[in-house]
Write a protein that holds these residues in place. Structure first.
Motif, PDB file in Angstrom:
ATOM      1  N   LYS A 204     135.465  25.008 -50.888  1.00  0.00           N
ATOM      2  CA  LYS A 204     136.215  24.962 -49.627  1.00  0.00           C
ATOM      3  C   LYS A 204     137.539  24.215 -49.771  1.00  0.00           C
ATOM      4  CE  LYS A 204     133.611  20.925 -47.963  1.00  0.00           C
ATOM      5  NZ  LYS A 204     132.708  20.418 -46.891  1.00  0.00           N
ATOM      6  N   PHE A 205     137.684  23.481 -50.884  1.00  0.00           N
ATOM      7  CA  PHE A 205     138.936  22.765 -51.134  1.00  0.00           C
ATOM      8  C   PHE A 205     139.788  23.455 -52.200  1.00  0.00           C
ATOM      9  CE2 PHE A 205     135.886  19.388 -49.861  1.00  0.00           C
ATOM     10  CZ  PHE A 205     136.521  18.963 -48.699  1.00  0.00           C
ATOM     11  N   LYS A 206     139.506  24.725 -52.477  1.00  0.00           N
ATOM     12  CA  LYS A 206     140.150  25.403 -53.604  1.00  0.00           C
ATOM     13  C   LYS A 206     141.668  25.467 -53.468  1.00  0.00           C
ATOM     14  CE  LYS A 206     139.316  30.038 -51.677  1.00  0.00           C
ATOM     15  NZ  LYS A 206     138.634  31.338 -51.910  1.00  0.00           N
ATOM     16  N   ASP A 207     142.174  25.430 -52.237  1.00  0.00           N
ATOM     17  CA  ASP A 207     143.627  25.451 -52.040  1.00  0.00           C
ATOM     18  C   ASP A 207     144.293  24.202 -52.617  1.00  0.00           C
ATOM     19  OD1 ASP A 207     143.417  27.853 -50.766  1.00  0.00           O
ATOM     20  OD2 ASP A 207     143.555  27.034 -48.737  1.00  0.00           O
ATOM     21  N   ARG A 228     139.503  14.128 -47.501  1.00  0.00           N
ATOM     22  CA  ARG A 228     138.095  14.517 -47.395  1.00  0.00           C
ATOM     23  C   ARG A 228     137.579  15.023 -48.739  1.00  0.00           C
ATOM     24  NH1 ARG A 228     138.670  17.038 -43.046  1.00  0.00           N
ATOM     25  NH2 ARG A 228     138.835  19.169 -43.829  1.00  0.00           N
ATOM     26  N   GLY A 229     138.402  15.830 -49.411  1.00  0.00           N
ATOM     27  CA  GLY A 229     138.018  16.314 -50.734  1.00  0.00           C
ATOM     28  C   GLY A 229     137.860  15.183 -51.727  1.00  0.00           C
ATOM     29  N   GLU A 232     134.602  13.314 -51.009  1.00  0.00           N
ATOM     30  CA  GLU A 232     133.418  14.065 -51.429  1.00  0.00           C
ATOM     31  C   GLU A 232     133.333  14.214 -52.942  1.00  0.00           C
ATOM     32  OE1 GLU A 232     132.923  17.737 -49.311  1.00  0.00           O
ATOM     33  OE2 GLU A 232     133.311  16.814 -47.355  1.00  0.00           O
ATOM     34  N   GLY A 233     134.278  13.613 -53.646  1.00  0.00           N
ATOM     35  CA  GLY A 233     134.232  13.632 -55.101  1.00  0.00           C
ATOM     36  C   GLY A 233     134.674  14.934 -55.734  1.00  0.00           C
ATOM     37  N   VAL A 234     135.363  15.773 -54.963  1.00  0.00           N
ATOM     38  CA  VAL A 234     135.812  17.069 -55.473  1.00  0.00           C
ATOM     39  C   VAL A 234     137.233  16.987 -56.025  1.00  0.00           C
ATOM     40  CG1 VAL A 234     136.340  19.464 -54.835  1.00  0.00           C
ATOM     41  CG2 VAL A 234     134.308  18.329 -53.898  1.00  0.00           C
TER      42      VAL A 234
END
Length: 246
Positions: A204-207, A228-229, A232-234
């Motif tokens: 969902k954070f690919k952008d 937020r990303g 969440e550790g992304v």
């Protein structure tokens, strides 16, 4: 009611493009315990018909200024205890209503733990640091060798200690801190990279897997998504000035 009310009224009126009378009357009402909706609806004659948004903005700035005022008292008392509160410094503190600039003024006097710079000073390396900062073309190896004595084992240790002193002095320098802030305001970039192995989980954070743009152009919703990303550790998110900035 605070003794700083006239000062606060002037500062807030300038910031919000309102009249001093409107702001001071609103501050008096807030100090009396009146709520924002009450003032907006039933005290229009006192405020010049300010709406709730404007009154809430006044209240927000008022709270910030009161916090700064209390902070000033602490700062003045701390510096005075050190015997370093000069009339000039006291005047600068009195006239400062920016929280960041106030902390810049205080930083050189702020009690601190035993730092690397303080340890280096105790080893007698401050004169070496001053020579380096003067930048008069001296041979650093030769100068550093002169300080190899006592606890200083070699010239590398002497130079490392001098660097610690210089770093602390620069970091506590009011003008240097202002310049760094200006550089960030003009050129700061916000960058995001995906954490290796989190591509699928963080789809969902690919952008933002390979993202960079000037911080001043980053919209609030993008900034929230980036944070937020990161939470969440992304994403790994960083903010830094442009590399080609002088």
């Amino acid at each position: 009611m605070t003794n700083n009310l006239p000062v606060f009224g002037k500062l807030i009126s300038e910031n919000l493009s309102l009249t001093t009378r409107q702001v001071c009357n609103t501050l008096e009402l807030l100090d009396s315990g009146a709520t924002v909706p009450f003032i907006s609806r039933y005290r229009k004659e006192r405020t010049g018909s300010l709406d709730e948004v404007q009154i809430a903005a006044i209240q927000e700035q008022y709270d910030k200024l009161k916090t700064i005022s209390k902070r000033k008292e602490t700062i003045r008392a701390t510096i005075e205890e050190q015997g370093k509160l000069t009339p000039e410094l006291q005047e600068r503190i009195e006239q400062c209503w920016d929280a960041n600039l106030l902390e810049d003024l205080y930083l050189p006097y702020k009690p601190k733990k035993r730092t690397k710079a303080e340890i280096a000073r105790q080893k007698g390396l401050e004169p070496l640091a001053l020579k380096i900062m003067m930048q008069r073309g001296c041979n650093l190896d030769t100068e550093a060798q002169k300080f190899v004595r006592g606890e200083v084992k070699d010239k590398e240790e002497a130079l490392a200690g001098a660097r610690d002193i210089i770093a602390e002095q620069v970091s506590e320098n009011e003008e240097a801190r202002k310049r760094v802030r200006r550089v960030f305001e003009r050129t700061a970039l916000i960058t995001a990279k995906v954490v290796k192995g989190k591509e699928e989980e963080g789809d969902k954070f690919k952008d933002y897997f390979d993202f960079q743009e000037p911080l001043r152009k980053c919209t609030s919703h993008r900034l929230l998504a980036l944070r937020r990303g990161e939470a969440e550790g992304v994403l790994r998110v960083s903010i830094s000035p442009a590399e080609d900035e002088d």
